[in-house]
Design a protein around this motif. Structure first.
Motif, PDB file in Angstrom:
ATOM      1  N   ILE A   1       0.869  -1.121   0.079  1.00  0.00           N
ATOM      2  CA  ILE A   1      -0.195   0.014  -0.087  1.00  0.00           C
ATOM      3  C   ILE A   1       0.688   1.428  -0.022  1.00  0.00           C
ATOM      4  O   ILE A   1       1.683   1.541   0.921  1.00  0.00           O
ATOM      5  N   GLY A   2       0.643   2.109  -0.968  1.00  0.00           N
ATOM      6  CA  GLY A   2       1.470   3.312  -1.065  1.00  0.00           C
ATOM      7  C   GLY A   2       0.724   4.292  -0.551  1.00  0.00           C
ATOM      8  O   GLY A   2      -0.155   5.044  -1.154  1.00  0.00           O
ATOM      9  N   ALA A   3       1.092   4.732   0.573  1.00  0.00           N
ATOM     10  CA  ALA A   3       0.417   6.111   1.134  1.00  0.00           C
ATOM     11  C   ALA A   3       1.481   6.891   1.606  1.00  0.00           C
ATOM     12  O   ALA A   3       1.419   7.627   2.641  1.00  0.00           O
ATOM     13  N   ASP A   4       2.378   7.229   0.544  1.00  0.00           N
ATOM     14  CA  ASP A   4       3.535   8.103   0.780  1.00  0.00           C
ATOM     15  C   ASP A   4       3.404   9.426   0.437  1.00  0.00           C
ATOM     16  O   ASP A   4       4.431   9.872  -0.017  1.00  0.00           O
ATOM     17  N   GLY A   5       2.057  10.038   0.269  1.00  0.00           N
ATOM     18  CA  GLY A   5       1.958  11.487   0.315  1.00  0.00           C
ATOM     19  C   GLY A   5       1.749  11.988  -1.322  1.00  0.00           C
ATOM     20  O   GLY A   5       2.134  11.089  -2.214  1.00  0.00           O
ATOM     21  N   VAL A   6       1.720  13.115  -1.440  1.00  0.00           N
ATOM     22  CA  VAL A   6       1.472  13.882  -2.776  1.00  0.00           C
ATOM     23  C   VAL A   6       2.492  13.432  -3.668  1.00  0.00           C
ATOM     24  O   VAL A   6       2.351  13.467  -5.009  1.00  0.00           O
ATOM     25  N   ARG A   7       3.711  13.389  -3.268  1.00  0.00           N
ATOM     26  CA  ARG A   7       4.952  13.234  -4.224  1.00  0.00           C
ATOM     27  C   ARG A   7       5.449  11.662  -3.938  1.00  0.00           C
ATOM     28  O   ARG A   7       6.664  11.523  -3.729  1.00  0.00           O
ATOM     29  N   SER A   8       4.558  10.851  -3.821  1.00  0.00           N
ATOM     30  CA  SER A   8       4.806   9.417  -3.559  1.00  0.00           C
ATOM     31  C   SER A   8       5.869   8.768  -4.307  1.00  0.00           C
ATOM     32  O   SER A   8       6.060   8.751  -5.625  1.00  0.00           O
ATOM     33  N   TRP A   9       6.989   8.153  -3.551  1.00  0.00           N
ATOM     34  CA  TRP A   9       7.983   7.428  -4.316  1.00  0.00           C
ATOM     35  C   TRP A   9       7.080   6.205  -4.883  1.00  0.00           C
ATOM     36  O   TRP A   9       7.552   5.652  -5.966  1.00  0.00           O
ATOM     37  N   THR A  10       6.289   5.506  -4.189  1.00  0.00           N
ATOM     38  CA  THR A  10       5.643   4.263  -4.575  1.00  0.00           C
ATOM     39  C   THR A  10       4.911   4.610  -6.011  1.00  0.00           C
ATOM     40  O   THR A  10       4.804   3.572  -6.875  1.00  0.00           O
ATOM     41  N   ARG A  11       4.332   5.620  -6.032  1.00  0.00           N
ATOM     42  CA  ARG A  11       3.518   5.792  -7.445  1.00  0.00           C
ATOM     43  C   ARG A  11       4.626   5.892  -8.538  1.00  0.00           C
ATOM     44  O   ARG A  11       4.167   5.420  -9.508  1.00  0.00           O
ATOM     45  N   ALA A  12       5.684   6.534  -8.397  1.00  0.00           N
ATOM     46  CA  ALA A  12       6.791   6.545  -9.332  1.00  0.00           C
ATOM     47  C   ALA A  12       7.367   5.309  -9.816  1.00  0.00           C
ATOM     48  O   ALA A  12       7.375   4.876 -10.945  1.00  0.00           O
ATOM     49  N   ALA A  13       7.322   4.582  -8.628  1.00  0.00           N
ATOM     50  CA  ALA A  13       7.927   3.260  -8.713  1.00  0.00           C
ATOM     51  C   ALA A  13       7.300   2.243  -9.652  1.00  0.00           C
ATOM     52  O   ALA A  13       7.698   1.326 -10.285  1.00  0.00           O
ATOM     53  N   ILE A  14       5.916   2.461  -9.644  1.00  0.00           N
ATOM     54  CA  ILE A  14       5.008   1.601 -10.442  1.00  0.00           C
ATOM     55  C   ILE A  14       4.565   2.209 -11.820  1.00  0.00           C
ATOM     56  O   ILE A  14       3.763   1.669 -12.249  1.00  0.00           O
ATOM     57  N   GLY A  15       5.377   3.240 -12.064  1.00  0.00           N
ATOM     58  CA  GLY A  15       5.199   3.512 -13.596  1.00  0.00           C
ATOM     59  C   GLY A  15       4.061   4.638 -13.585  1.00  0.00           C
ATOM     60  O   GLY A  15       3.467   4.825 -14.768  1.00  0.00           O
ATOM     61  N   ILE A  16       3.550   5.456 -12.636  1.00  0.00           N
ATOM     62  CA  ILE A  16       2.468   6.152 -12.743  1.00  0.00           C
ATOM     63  C   ILE A  16       2.993   7.462 -12.529  1.00  0.00           C
ATOM     64  O   ILE A  16       3.580   8.076 -11.800  1.00  0.00           O
ATOM     65  N   ASP A  17       2.733   8.342 -13.970  1.00  0.00           N
ATOM     66  CA  ASP A  17       3.383   9.565 -14.059  1.00  0.00           C
ATOM     67  C   ASP A  17       2.344  10.685 -13.756  1.00  0.00           C
ATOM     68  O   ASP A  17       1.416  10.996 -14.560  1.00  0.00           O
ATOM     69  N   LEU A  18       2.198  11.022 -12.360  1.00  0.00           N
ATOM     70  CA  LEU A  18       1.258  11.933 -12.100  1.00  0.00           C
ATOM     71  C   LEU A  18       2.073  12.988 -11.050  1.00  0.00           C
ATOM     72  O   LEU A  18       2.385  12.572 -10.025  1.00  0.00           O
ATOM     73  N   LYS A  19       1.779  14.307 -11.597  1.00  0.00           N
ATOM     74  CA  LYS A  19       2.528  15.234 -10.631  1.00  0.00           C
ATOM     75  C   LYS A  19       1.437  16.225 -10.014  1.00  0.00           C
ATOM     76  O   LYS A  19       0.437  16.909 -11.046  1.00  0.00           O
ATOM     77  N   PRO A  20       1.505  16.732  -8.947  1.00  0.00           N
ATOM     78  CA  PRO A  20       0.313  17.666  -8.612  1.00  0.00           C
ATOM     79  C   PRO A  20       0.576  19.298  -9.058  1.00  0.00           C
ATOM     80  O   PRO A  20       1.807  19.435  -9.666  1.00  0.00           O
ATOM     81  N   ARG A  21      -0.190  19.992  -9.449  1.00  0.00           N
ATOM     82  CA  ARG A  21      -0.146  21.272  -9.711  1.00  0.00           C
ATOM     83  C   ARG A  21      -0.726  21.937  -8.635  1.00  0.00           C
ATOM     84  O   ARG A  21      -1.480  21.893  -7.950  1.00  0.00           O
ATOM     85  N   SER A  22      -0.255  23.500  -8.914  1.00  0.00           N
ATOM     86  CA  SER A  22      -0.349  24.495  -7.993  1.00  0.00           C
ATOM     87  C   SER A  22      -1.898  24.871  -8.436  1.00  0.00           C
ATOM     88  O   SER A  22      -2.118  25.112  -9.564  1.00  0.00           O
ATOM     89  N   THR A  23      -2.697  25.273  -7.468  1.00  0.00           N
ATOM     90  CA  THR A  23      -4.223  25.808  -7.721  1.00  0.00           C
ATOM     91  C   THR A  23      -4.074  27.391  -7.882  1.00  0.00           C
ATOM     92  O   THR A  23      -4.954  28.125  -8.333  1.00  0.00           O
ATOM     93  N   GLY A  24      -2.988  28.021  -7.335  1.00  0.00           N
ATOM     94  CA  GLY A  24      -2.863  29.445  -7.547  1.00  0.00           C
ATOM     95  C   GLY A  24      -2.817  30.000  -6.099  1.00  0.00           C
ATOM     96  O   GLY A  24      -2.809  31.296  -6.104  1.00  0.00           O
ATOM     97  N   MET A  25      -3.057  29.446  -5.187  1.00  0.00           N
ATOM     98  CA  MET A  25      -3.094  29.837  -3.644  1.00  0.00           C
ATOM     99  C   MET A  25      -2.056  29.565  -2.950  1.00  0.00           C
ATOM    100  O   MET A  25      -1.640  28.430  -3.183  1.00  0.00           O
ATOM    101  N   GLY A  26      -1.605  30.161  -2.105  1.00  0.00           N
ATOM    102  CA  GLY A  26      -0.554  29.952  -1.094  1.00  0.00           C
ATOM    103  C   GLY A  26      -1.432  30.031   0.340  1.00  0.00           C
ATOM    104  O   GLY A  26      -2.221  31.060   0.628  1.00  0.00           O
ATOM    105  N   ILE A  27      -0.836  29.332   1.517  1.00  0.00           N
ATOM    106  CA  ILE A  27      -1.536  29.535   2.785  1.00  0.00           C
ATOM    107  C   ILE A  27      -0.419  29.767   3.686  1.00  0.00           C
ATOM    108  O   ILE A  27       0.565  28.920   3.856  1.00  0.00           O
ATOM    109  N   TRP A  28      -0.615  30.620   4.547  1.00  0.00           N
ATOM    110  CA  TRP A  28       0.198  30.932   5.842  1.00  0.00           C
ATOM    111  C   TRP A  28      -0.468  30.236   6.994  1.00  0.00           C
ATOM    112  O   TRP A  28      -1.656  30.271   7.115  1.00  0.00           O
ATOM    113  N   ARG A  29       0.285  29.334   7.783  1.00  0.00           N
ATOM    114  CA  ARG A  29      -0.344  28.862   8.831  1.00  0.00           C
ATOM    115  C   ARG A  29       0.681  29.076  10.223  1.00  0.00           C
ATOM    116  O   ARG A  29       1.843  29.219   9.932  1.00  0.00           O
TER     117      ARG A  29
END
Length: 379
Positions: free
Chosen positions: A155-183
């Motif tokens: 089970i690959g539960a290793d986040g938005v930049r998942s190593w597991t996802r890349a390791a099984i050949g899935i090319d999916l990269k997050p995109r910015s929505t245009g907003m930033g957040i200060w916390r």
């Protein structure tokens, strides 16, 4: 007994470890960061997330350490921080659970890690996965330090930049929505007893959420900007400058805004894996499969739902008979989860888009109501 490897001990990964271990599986978990090293300050858990935590057997301890509330406030970005409306929030987990709960992320992580270990999962921190090799019946995994293991399911539960996802050949990269957040993370003033939202002013949204008797997290959303060159002190000054534009409880929050280490800044990002979430015996859950900005506070909840649905789907049919294969089970999992996760992501992004475009006709309450109705149903 099915053997399971969970890559990542965040919310989704820990929940999966608990669900599979409680269901009788042999579970190993590897997490690249050290124990206790949890990024982020606070998290808002909607009722449907609390429903899953109850199913995982951790609700009582979560309730003890979190801060529950049933109403939502909307305030004006004026000199008084005028309360415009206080409304009952949707109890998406059912009438016997709060509508929402704030928690400190490190506290929630510690609760889930302990529960996973108590259920029998073996959790190793500071360990990276380095290789995955599949055949028809199992997956061989290699780890940093030279160790290895063989599993029926990974089970690959290793986040938005998942190593597991890349390791099984899935090319999916997050995109910015245009907003930033200060916390920021800090003490809770007595006046903060629920989430309040301020729309407009210096940012698109300013808000806060109590995370315990003595703590809260607060945030201000702006246009995404490159803030990487700022020193911690400069980040603090920017946050204080933005917060000067908000009042009411923000006045008390701002007084305690003195520690540069309490501030972080990130961009809103999004993606959805719009197809099978697995390759062979390796499956993705949580942010590795779908990531949404926090405009409807459903990111953690959707990861939790992934975990219990995956465990239910696999354990309910294991050991595999002639009429079922792991591929069929993991395909059924995606079919069940993808429409709901995609709807939540799309709604989260749409709300942000409306704000970026200053759309005066945007029906934010209507869209949020539809999301609440959707997630009120069993996952």
């Amino acid at each position: 007994m099915i053997s399971v490897l969970v890559v990542g001990a965040g919310i989704a990964g820990s929940a999966a470890a608990i669900a599979f271990a409680r269901g009788g599986a042999s579970v190993d978990v590897v997490e690249s960061t050290p124990r206790g090293h949890v990024l982020g300050s606070g998290i808002t858990l909607q009722g449907n997330a609390l429903r899953v935590l109850r199913e995982l057997g951790v609700w009582e301890v979560v309730q003890k350490h979190g801060y529950g509330f049933d109403t939502l406030g909307i305030r004006a970005p004026d000199p008084q921080g005028t309360l415009l409306v206080e409304m009952n929030d949707a109890r998406t987990g059912g009438p016997d659970l709060p509508a929402g709960m704030g928690m400190e992320r490190p506290v929630l992580a510690a609760i889930l890690h302990e529960a996973a270990e108590n259920a029998g999962a073996k959790v190793r921190f500071g360990v990276d996965i380095t290789s995955l090799t599949q055949d028809a019946s199992s997956v061989a995994a290699g780890f940093s330090g030279g160790t290895s293991g063989r599993y029926d399911l990974v089970i690959g539960a290793d986040g938005v930049r998942s190593w597991t996802r890349a390791a099984i050949g899935i090319d999916l990269k997050p995109r910015s929505t245009g907003m930033g957040i200060w916390r920021l993370f800090g003490p809770r003033p007595d006046s903060v007893t629920r989430t309040d939202l301020y729309y407009g002013g210096a940012g698109y949204i300013a808000g806060y959420c109590p995370t315990g008797e003595n703590s809260l997290y607060a945030y201000i959303v702006e246009d995404a900007q490159d803030r990487t060159g700022l020193t911690p002190q400069q980040r603090l000054e920017v946050m204080r400058g933005l917060a000067e534009n908000y009042h009411g409880p923000w006045d008390a929050i701002r007084e305690d805004l003195v520690d540069p280490a309490s501030i972080n800044y990130t961009w809103f990002e999004t993606h959805v894996l719009d197809g099978p979430w697995h390759r062979g015996r390796v499956v993705l859950i949580g942010d590795a499969a779908h990531c949404c900005p926090p405009t409807v506070a459903q990111g953690g909840a959707q990861g939790l739902e992934d975990a219990i649905v995956l465990a239910e789907t696999v354990l309910g049919s294991y050991p595999l008979g002639d009429d079922a294969s792991m591929d069929e089970l993991l395909t059924a999992f995606t079919v069940r989860r993808l429409p709901r996760a995609r709807a939540v992501v799309e709604a989260s992004v749409q709300i942000g888009t409306w704000m970026l475009e200053h759309d005066v006709d945007a029906d934010v309450p209507g869209l949020m109501g539809r999301v609440a109705a959707l997630v009120s149903e069993a996952p």
